[in-house]
Design a protein around this motif. Structure first.
Motif, PDB file in Angstrom:
ATOM      1  N   ALA A  74       0.562  -1.430   0.278  1.00 17.36           N
ATOM      2  CA  ALA A  74       0.161  -0.100  -0.190  1.00 17.36           C
ATOM      3  C   ALA A  74       1.060   1.607   0.361  1.00 17.36           C
ATOM      4  O   ALA A  74       0.902   1.921  -0.837  1.00 17.36           O
ATOM      5  N   ALA A  75       2.279   0.976   0.912  1.00 14.25           N
ATOM      6  CA  ALA A  75       2.385   2.180   1.187  1.00 14.25           C
ATOM      7  C   ALA A  75       4.485   2.863  -0.680  1.00 14.25           C
ATOM      8  O   ALA A  75       4.123   3.606  -0.557  1.00 14.25           O
ATOM      9  N   ARG A  76       4.576   1.255  -0.844  1.00 20.67           N
ATOM     10  CA  ARG A  76       5.248   1.672  -2.075  1.00 20.67           C
ATOM     11  C   ARG A  76       4.938   1.055  -3.054  1.00 20.67           C
ATOM     12  O   ARG A  76       5.678   1.281  -4.457  1.00 20.67           O
ATOM     13  N   GLY A  77       3.739   0.506  -3.599  1.00 25.90           N
ATOM     14  CA  GLY A  77       3.370  -0.305  -4.718  1.00 25.90           C
ATOM     15  C   GLY A  77       2.756  -1.188  -4.573  1.00 25.90           C
ATOM     16  O   GLY A  77       3.335  -2.371  -4.032  1.00 25.90           O
ATOM     17  N   PRO A  78       2.718  -2.120  -6.052  1.00 27.68           N
ATOM     18  CA  PRO A  78       2.804  -3.334  -6.107  1.00 27.68           C
ATOM     19  C   PRO A  78       3.715  -4.737  -6.526  1.00 27.68           C
ATOM     20  O   PRO A  78       4.064  -5.611  -6.643  1.00 27.68           O
ATOM     21  N   LEU A  79       5.465  -3.747  -6.966  1.00 29.04           N
ATOM     22  CA  LEU A  79       5.599  -3.991  -7.183  1.00 29.04           C
ATOM     23  C   LEU A  79       7.778  -3.158  -6.361  1.00 29.04           C
ATOM     24  O   LEU A  79       7.174  -2.637  -6.674  1.00 29.04           O
ATOM     25  N   LEU A  80       8.036  -4.665  -5.939  1.00 32.12           N
ATOM     26  CA  LEU A  80       8.948  -3.644  -4.704  1.00 32.12           C
ATOM     27  C   LEU A  80      10.235  -4.674  -4.918  1.00 32.12           C
ATOM     28  O   LEU A  80      10.189  -5.987  -4.879  1.00 32.12           O
ATOM     29  N   LYS A  81      11.232  -3.895  -4.483  1.00 27.17           N
ATOM     30  CA  LYS A  81      12.649  -4.973  -4.327  1.00 27.17           C
ATOM     31  C   LYS A  81      12.562  -5.693  -2.194  1.00 27.17           C
ATOM     32  O   LYS A  81      12.623  -4.639  -1.328  1.00 27.17           O
ATOM     33  N   PHE A  82      12.944  -6.707  -2.146  1.00 27.18           N
ATOM     34  CA  PHE A  82      13.436  -7.563  -1.335  1.00 27.18           C
ATOM     35  C   PHE A  82      14.661  -7.765  -0.979  1.00 27.18           C
ATOM     36  O   PHE A  82      15.854  -8.357  -1.786  1.00 27.18           O
ATOM     37  N   ALA A  83      15.651  -7.653   0.591  1.00 28.65           N
ATOM     38  CA  ALA A  83      16.672  -8.361   1.216  1.00 28.65           C
ATOM     39  C   ALA A  83      16.317  -9.999   0.479  1.00 28.65           C
ATOM     40  O   ALA A  83      15.346  -9.994   1.592  1.00 28.65           O
ATOM     41  N   LEU A  84      17.277 -10.718   0.154  1.00 27.99           N
ATOM     42  CA  LEU A  84      16.774 -12.061   0.596  1.00 27.99           C
ATOM     43  C   LEU A  84      17.898 -13.234   1.745  1.00 27.99           C
ATOM     44  O   LEU A  84      18.480 -12.239   2.053  1.00 27.99           O
ATOM     45  N   PRO A  85      17.021 -13.336   2.921  1.00 29.34           N
ATOM     46  CA  PRO A  85      17.359 -13.939   3.673  1.00 29.34           C
ATOM     47  C   PRO A  85      19.293 -14.233   3.898  1.00 29.34           C
ATOM     48  O   PRO A  85      19.889 -14.202   4.648  1.00 29.34           O
TER      49      PRO A  85
END
Length: 404
Positions: free
Chosen positions: A34-45
């Motif tokens: 909701a804050a950043r949009g439907p497509l974002l990047k994240f750090a893998l574990p």
């Protein structure tokens, strides 16, 4: 410090390996979307980064998008790497995926809905008989959900029930190696491969209704090679066992929380079917899809995806998208529009065992509701979700079968 601030601004912080975060991860991803949009990047574990697709429309589209592959275009697929036991439907694309899927469908043809229901009913009856007649408190995960799911998977594949403990031990070792960051996958695959080879040797006539026998027959006809047959048999064992077990425990947690819903499930077959679908929507056994890779650069949702980028679909968050499901963050029985949930995927990679999981789970949950109309989750129990990037399951679920 400044570098950390820049990183946190670019990469979403989604520590799926943290037990506390896992307890609220679906809502956290939904809020982030909701804050950043439907497509974002994240750090893998364990290092690196990936794209995460979070809303229903884009998730549904990406699940069938031919610009995404199940194998990285930057990796030489002929080079040594992934163990041959893990080269199955989850890491192949059409037309190879289509060919393997067709053979798996043939191997499961014996297991009609009626046979799955009869098998599940027999298994839950025997599981409950094992419990002490006067026992009113037990862990549903350890004593019912996971053992029942494992027995269903082993029976369908054609694994002797005396060997169920071996299958459980291998899966448990794989899970623990994922959690602590060690790599035991190849070693465990060698052991499983040796076991399946030995099992085939004991049944050289390829007789039987199990999928492993059917896959060996396909290999003898030349429709599969031996390694492909073995990889498909292992996929049925591992993926089917864990996902169904997690669905069972999650469904009991969700449905037994409301006495009227629990008793409706016991009395009404159609209501039980719809209830399982709402459990699938609200709390899927796969929180994220297995990974996909970008074949070529393309633009989507204002972002540039580069060749070789890894992509995950946030199935849990997409299933709660308020534009598709009214009050999607709430569990509601009954609920309309359940056919739109994405828990089994969509497109060419839709789960081939979806029908088995649905029938088996509905049968077992309904039989539990009939046997224990007053079943409830122990009031003082704090839910703990098993950490992990893809799977979503309860570590335990203490229940009581008497009224408090």
């Amino acid at each position: 410090m400044a570098g950390e601030e820049i990183l946190s601004d670019i990469l979403a912080s989604l520590p799926f390996m943290d037990a506390d975060f896992k307890s609220r991860s679906i809502d956290a991803v939904s809020q982030l979307a909701a804050a950043r949009g439907p497509l974002l990047k994240f750090a893998l574990p364990f290092g690196g980064e990936a794209w995460l697709v979070t809303d229903h429309a884009l998730s549904s589209s990406f699940l069938a998008d031919r610009r995404l592959s199940k194998a990285s275009p930057l990796q030489d697929q002929s080079a040594p790497g992934t163990h041959r036991l893990y080269r199955h439907l989850l890491v192949t694309d059409p037309p190879e995926h289509t060919r393997l899927r067709r053979q798996l469908r043939h191997a499961l043809a014996y297991w009609t809905s009626a046979r799955i229901e009869a098998l599940a009913r027999d298994i839950i009856a025997r599981r409950l008989a094992i419990l002490d007649r006067d026992e009113t408190h037990f862990d549903l995960v350890a004593h019912v959900a996971m053992p029942a799911a494992l027995e269903i998977a082993c029976t369908i594949v054609g694994i002797p029930l005396d060997d169920m403990a071996k299958i459980h031990a291998w899966n448990d070792r794989l899970t623990r190696s994922d959690l602590d960051g060690t790599d035991q996958a190849a070693e465990i695959a060698d052991e499983i491969e040796a076991y399946l080879t030995g099992l085939a040797g004991k049944k050289a006539d390829h007789a039987g209704d199990g999928a492993w026998a059917a896959l060996r027959r396909a290999a003898s006809r030349g429709d599969l090679d031996r390694r492909e047959a073995m990889a498909l048999a292992y996929l049925l064992l591992s993926a089917g066992y864990e996902t169904t077990g997690h669905l069972l425990s999650s469904a009991v947690w969700l449905l037994a929380g409301d006495r009227e819903t629990w008793r409706t499930v016991a009395a009404d077959d159609d209501a039980a079917v719809r209830a399982i679908e709402e459990c699938l929507r609200f709390n899927p056994s796969l929180e994220l899809s297995t990974p996909r890779y970008v074949r070529e650069d393309f633009e989507m949702a204002g972002m540039t995806l580069r060749k070789g980028d890894m992509v995950f679909i946030a199935l849990g968050a997409a299933n709660r998208d308020p534009s598709i499901f009214r009050a999607g963050s709430l569990f509601e029985c009954p609920r309309a529009g359940l056919a739109q949930h994405l828990s089994f995927g969509r497109g060419p990679h839709i789960c081939p065992g979806a029908g088995i999981a649905r029938v088996a789970s509905r049968t077992i949950v309904q039989d539990l509701a009939r046997r224990f109309p007053d079943l409830s989750v122990s009031a003082d129990h704090r839910l703990e979700w098993i950490p992990g990037l893809v799977m979503r399951g309860l570590r335990s679920l203490p229940v009581r079968t008497d009224s408090e």
